[in-house]
Design an enzyme around this catalytic site. Structure first.
Site, PDB file in Angstrom:
ATOM      1  N   ASP A  33      -3.628  -6.143  -2.472  1.00 37.74           N
ATOM      2  CA  ASP A  33      -3.192  -4.788  -2.815  1.00 37.74           C
ATOM      3  C   ASP A  33      -1.799  -4.758  -3.440  1.00 37.74           C
ATOM      4  O   ASP A  33      -1.316  -3.705  -3.836  1.00 37.74           O
ATOM      5  CB  ASP A  33      -3.237  -3.875  -1.582  1.00 37.74           C
ATOM      6  CG  ASP A  33      -2.271  -4.304  -0.484  1.00 37.74           C
ATOM      7  OD1 ASP A  33      -1.075  -4.473  -0.763  1.00 37.74           O
ATOM      8  OD2 ASP A  33      -2.707  -4.449   0.669  1.00 37.74           O
ATOM      9  N   GLU A  39       0.817  -1.216   0.000  1.00 33.63           N
ATOM     10  CA  GLU A  39       0.000   0.000   0.000  1.00 33.63           C
ATOM     11  C   GLU A  39       0.851   1.266   0.000  1.00 33.63           C
ATOM     12  O   GLU A  39       0.506   2.252  -0.661  1.00 33.63           O
ATOM     13  CB  GLU A  39      -0.956  -0.008   1.194  1.00 33.63           C
ATOM     14  CG  GLU A  39      -2.083  -1.026   1.058  1.00 33.63           C
ATOM     15  CD  GLU A  39      -3.081  -0.958   2.202  1.00 33.63           C
ATOM     16  OE1 GLU A  39      -3.174   0.109   2.839  1.00 33.63           O
ATOM     17  OE2 GLU A  39      -3.760  -1.968   2.458  1.00 33.63           O
ATOM     18  N   SER A  81       1.432 -21.543  -6.129  1.00 30.22           N
ATOM     19  CA  SER A  81       1.143 -22.941  -5.836  1.00 30.22           C
ATOM     20  C   SER A  81      -0.053 -23.383  -6.660  1.00 30.22           C
ATOM     21  O   SER A  81      -0.907 -22.577  -7.015  1.00 30.22           O
ATOM     22  CB  SER A  81       0.832 -23.121  -4.344  1.00 30.22           C
ATOM     23  OG  SER A  81       1.906 -22.682  -3.540  1.00 30.22           O
ATOM     24  N   ASP A 128      -7.042  -9.850   0.489  1.00 29.40           N
ATOM     25  CA  ASP A 128      -6.488  -8.637   1.095  1.00 29.40           C
ATOM     26  C   ASP A 128      -6.894  -8.560   2.557  1.00 29.40           C
ATOM     27  O   ASP A 128      -7.951  -8.029   2.904  1.00 29.40           O
ATOM     28  CB  ASP A 128      -6.960  -7.401   0.331  1.00 29.40           C
ATOM     29  CG  ASP A 128      -6.184  -6.147   0.726  1.00 29.40           C
ATOM     30  OD1 ASP A 128      -5.367  -6.228   1.665  1.00 29.40           O
ATOM     31  OD2 ASP A 128      -6.388  -5.097   0.103  1.00 29.40           O
ATOM     32  N   PRO A 134      -8.820  -0.207  -0.693  1.00 26.69           N
ATOM     33  CA  PRO A 134      -7.927  -1.161  -0.026  1.00 26.69           C
ATOM     34  C   PRO A 134      -6.539  -1.240  -0.635  1.00 26.69           C
ATOM     35  O   PRO A 134      -5.668  -1.903  -0.071  1.00 26.69           O
ATOM     36  CB  PRO A 134      -8.671  -2.491  -0.180  1.00 26.69           C
ATOM     37  CG  PRO A 134      -9.543  -2.314  -1.374  1.00 26.69           C
ATOM     38  CD  PRO A 134      -9.942  -0.870  -1.376  1.00 26.69           C
ATOM     39  N   VAL A 148      -4.727  -7.312   4.990  1.00 25.37           N
ATOM     40  CA  VAL A 148      -3.831  -6.366   5.659  1.00 25.37           C
ATOM     41  C   VAL A 148      -4.089  -4.964   5.113  1.00 25.37           C
ATOM     42  O   VAL A 148      -4.222  -4.782   3.908  1.00 25.37           O
ATOM     43  CB  VAL A 148      -2.351  -6.748   5.433  1.00 25.37           C
ATOM     44  CG1 VAL A 148      -1.428  -5.690   6.021  1.00 25.37           C
ATOM     45  CG2 VAL A 148      -2.048  -8.115   6.040  1.00 25.37           C
ATOM     46  N   ASP A 149      -4.157  -3.987   6.002  1.00 23.82           N
ATOM     47  CA  ASP A 149      -4.282  -2.588   5.597  1.00 23.82           C
ATOM     48  C   ASP A 149      -3.217  -1.751   6.293  1.00 23.82           C
ATOM     49  O   ASP A 149      -2.737  -2.111   7.385  1.00 23.82           O
ATOM     50  CB  ASP A 149      -5.667  -2.030   5.942  1.00 23.82           C
ATOM     51  CG  ASP A 149      -6.723  -2.385   4.902  1.00 23.82           C
ATOM     52  OD1 ASP A 149      -6.351  -2.622   3.741  1.00 23.82           O
ATOM     53  OD2 ASP A 149      -7.913  -2.440   5.258  1.00 23.82           O
TER      54      ASP A 149
END
Length: 844
Positions: free
Chosen positions: A540, A178, A290, A362, A494, A364-365
């Site tokens: 992101d 981000e 994977s 997503d 996001p 994580v921010d």
């Protein structure tokens, strides 16, 4: 014959000649732990209670992988400098800045007694073997400890949990760019203006692409939450511009052998930038990828269900995963798992099987926290100045002075970056924070599940963004995109950092919204880290795009070609996909551009050569060159094409993010899938014209006809390749991509001596391990058959005299030839294929 590191301690030696049948296990003393190894050295643990079962597990892991696990422990906790010196201080700081030890310890403390016994038993088992090693180092100490000059230390439950946190949660569920995206957006707006700049950013980093192939077919379902880019950027407009070097340039640079380079900050940034331009490993260096295919009862032949997994963690010596069988205390499983987690990531229990790929949802921010200029350590939250949490960390340094620094934390998460120019601290918020240990134990408890409802109960507890797959003895198959995901405020983009306070998450989304499917109409499930479901938003990461160009189509195409698949045919999909070039993506445009050229035109010759090739990279008898130069042609053309299009449209220095073709690597062999590069995906959409759902805010062809640009890039390719190989395309012998099993772990930290690296002449775009589970096969009387291949081998033990365990690399040739070995489950099968046996008496 037993290897020296497998001598019996704390117990009874039971020879192969006089040992009794394992079927008599029920009559064994309650303190007994029985360890039986098969012909490849894979251990099976038998015990009557959870503590002793996992005690046996930890014990054999210490026998086989003690140095690898020791360095994994240090890598995940940031204590490498203590044994390897000042070159790793910066690395240790980065690691410690990225987790909060008190949270992990609190999670462990809150566990039930039964769950605590899993971690405690595992640690105690490792310690039992470590005690014997330290008592007899001349016989039992792995040579690597002597090479690097230190001794193993005891383990505790925290260490066991942190192996999972550091190698699964922090590796596969913690990726975010981000701040990098904000740096890119700042530069793009400076070049194109605010409105057009945002449109160009959307062209480079779209959130949802309707043309992206999905694991769950559109006719099954689509993601119910919709994202309108025009209405999700309110928060992004409130965040200060970012003019510092992008954080990704500060990631520790690695050399050709995968080892950390430990260079100055400026040199590190130069190295990372050059590696991006020349083909950074994985998606811009992020772990990838994977694959998996699960074939159900309506498509499997001579069986009810077939599961084939190929997780691409990279290739290492010792092996990345560890094979184990656990029998007793409600467990009866066999399979393998990364870093010997106390929960099998790949395996079966005779009734169901399971596997995984990275989910790339997503979760994580980044929150841009405004810092106080007057009160150091304070930040603004909801209009008030709040003091950050902090902890002092001291790094012990071998042959050097200790270094102390402070780790800061806001209500959102750890501070990972500070911009002093704008007085902004960037804090990382994880949807899975506080759920790390529960996620580990979800993998452990799923091993007891017997059906889809029981299994999905554990899937709901797994908070990391990981795809889970299911099959059972009745031929049912299923898939869940597991993980905890934020319920964001309206207006939150996001892809970009948001301010504090009113932009805090509303909570977490319900598990009901997680993409999932049970017995799909197609009869199969396939994934290569592609989008799970139509309209599902991508990660992101600037280097991760779900679009029309996707490697999963190679799997889908094969599985759609015929109505049913036998187990051998399902296994052969590994070979077919691992050697396949993505020729299909760009050949139509190349053929159109050269259709009117003379047959002797070099550019036409290049494309004709591509058109006559089936896209399969086969190696010549010399083991060093390919039979066809197709990939070399595409690499040279695509490299030039990207420079003329995407790179030219993006302001410096960010163009380097998009210049790699996806064919090259900056290490001695790939670290994951040589996938379609981010630049190639953006170019592919542009070549689709009106057929692409991605608006083309900037003309990547610079106002020229696209065929003119294609021909110019072909001319560049001809000039490059003809100088290297001559003017006769039919005689070109281009170098084959090799594969290295590295002695450095994925962090870049030594997990073995350099001499332990193993090499394979031919790179295969496939799993680090591959496994296959077949339910209800018509041949034989077993309800399930299973195989895997874990290269180089089960063991990582190097004796004090330098002799490697015979199971160190005995699966290497098997892997190279697409072979596999059986995974045994029943006492009878284990007994028939045993190589050695140990019995421990474990008092608690």
């Amino acid at each position: 014959m037993k290897n020296r590191n497998r001598m019996i301690v704390n117990g009874i030696v039971t020879s192969l000649i006089c040992c009794s049948s394992l079927s008599a296990l029920a009559a064994s003393p309650p303190t007994e732990v029985k360890i039986v190894r098969d012909e490849y050295g894979m251990p099976h643990i038998y015990a009557d209670d959870t503590y002793r079962l996992f005690y046996g597990y930890g014990y054999v892991v210490a026998q086989d992988r003690l140095f690898q696990m020791e360095m994994a422990r240090r890598s995940t906790q940031g204590t490498v400098s203590e044994v390897l010196g000042k070159a790793f201080v910066s690395f240790d700081k980065d690691i410690r800045q990225n987790y909060w030890p008190d949270s992990i310890r609190a999670q462990i403390a809150s566990l039930s007694a039964e769950d605590k016994s899993i971690l405690q038993g595992y640690a105690d088992g490792m310690n039992a073997w470590i005690d014997k090693v330290n008592a007899s180092p001349d016989k039992l100490l792995p040579q690597q400890f002597s090479t690097f000059g230190f001794k193993p230390k005891h383990w505790e439950p925290f260490d066991v949990a942190m192996i999972f946190v550091g190698t699964m949660a922090n590796r596969f569920s913690d990726s975010t760019s981000e701040i990098d995206n904000l740096a890119l957006l700042t530069a793009v707006k400076d070049k194109y203006g605010n409105d057009e700049g945002m449109a160009v950013f959307n062209q480079l980093k779209w959130l949802v692409n309707p043309s992206a192939p999905t694991t769950i077919a559109a006719r099954e379902s689509s993601y119910p939450l919709k994202f309108d880019l025009q209405n999700t950027q309110t928060a992004a407009l409130l965040v200060p511009r970012y003019d510092q070097p992008a954080p990704m340039l500060d990631r520790p640079a690695k050399g050709t052998d995968g080892a950390l380079l430990a260079v100055t900050a400026i040199k590190n940034r130069e190295t990372i930038a050059a590696q991006f331009a020349n083909g950074a490993n994985g998606l811009a260096g992020y772990p990838t990828t994977s694959n998996m295919w699960v074939i159900g009862k309506n498509k499997a032949q001579d069986a009810k269900a077939i599961m084939v997994n190929g997780p691409q963690f990279g290739w290492y010596a010792p092996a990345y995963t560890y094979g184990i069988g656990l029998h007793g205390a409600g467990y009866d499983v066999t399979g393998n798992t990364p870093f010997a987690y106390p929960g099998l990531v790949f395996g079966h229990n005779g009734t169901i099987s399971w596997g995984s790929t990275a989910g790339f949802g997503d979760d994580v921010d980044i929150f841009a926290e405004k810092l106080s200029a007057e009160k150091p350590g304070y930040y603004q939250h909801n209009g008030e100045w709040v003091k950050m949490l902090s902890r002092k960390e001291t790094i012990a340094v071998k042959d050097g002075q200790p270094e102390t620094f402070t780790v800061w934390r806001t209500l959102d998460g750890n501070v990972i970056k500070t911009d002093t120019r704008t007085q902004t601290a960037y804090a990382k918020a994880r949807a899975w924070a506080g759920k790390e240990v529960a996620s580990l134990l979800a993998w452990t408890h799923q091993m007891k599940a017997k059906n889809w409802p029981e299994w999905t109960q554990q899937a709901a507890k797994q908070a990391l963004t990981i795809n889970w797959y299911y099959a059972d003895v009745n031929g049912n198959i299923g898939y869940v995109h597991t993980g905890a995901y934020p319920d964001r405020q309206p207006g939150h983009d996001p892809r970009l950092p948001v301010p504090d306070g009113k932009w805090d998450w509303k909570g977490l989304l319900s598990f009901d919204l997680n993409p999932k499917v049970y017995n799909p109409q197609s009869g199969y499930i396939a994934n290569w880290n592609n989008s799970p479901q139509k309209d599902y938003p991508a990660s992101d990461l600037f280097a991760f795009l779900w679009g029309g160009a996707d490697r999963v189509t190679e799997i889908d195409t094969i599985l759609d070609k015929q109505p049913r698949f036998t187990a051998d045919q399902a296994w052969d999909v590994i070979r077919q996909t691992s050697l396949r070039d993505l020729l299909r993506l760009f050949l139509p445009a190349l053929k159109d551009a050269t259709a009117n050229l003379a047959e002797n035109d070099p550019r036409r010759q290049l494309v004709d050569k591509l058109a006559s090739w089936d896209g399969e990279n086969l190696v010549n008898d010399d083991g060093k060159t390919y039979q066809q130069p197709g990939s070399a042609i595409l690499n040279a053309w695509l490299t030039s094409m990207l420079k003329r299009t995407v790179v030219a449209a993006v302001p410096a220095p960010f163009g380097k993010w998009y210049s790699a073709s996806g064919y090259e690597t900056t290490q001695d062999g790939p670290t994951g899938s040589l996938n379609i590069s981010v630049g190639a995906k953006i170019l592919y959409e542009a070549l689709q014209g009106d057929k692409s759902p991605i608006p083309q805010a900037v003309d990547l062809f610079g106002g020229k006809p696209e065929q003119e640009v294609i021909l110019a890039a072909l001319d560049d390719a001809w000039q490059t390749l003809s100088k290297r190989y001559g003017n006769d395309v039919t005689g070109w012998k281009t170098p084959a991509m090799a594969l290295t099993f590295r002695a450095n772990n994925f962090f870049g930290v030594p997990q073995a001596a350099a001499k332990e690296a193993r090499h394979q002449a031919e790179y295969q775009n496939r799993g680090t391990e591959n496994d296959m589970i077949v339910f209800s096969p018509t041949s034989g009387n077993r309800p399930v058959l299973a195989w895997d291949v874990v290269a180089p081998g089960q063991s990582g033990f190097i004796a004090p005299d330098g002799k490697a365990d015979k199971h160190y690399d005995d699966q290497l040739k098997m892997y190279e030839s697409f072979g596999r070995k059986s995974l045994w489950l029943t006492p009878q099968d284990v007994d028939e294929h045993k190589e050695s046996q140990e019995v421990l008496q474990v008092q608690r």
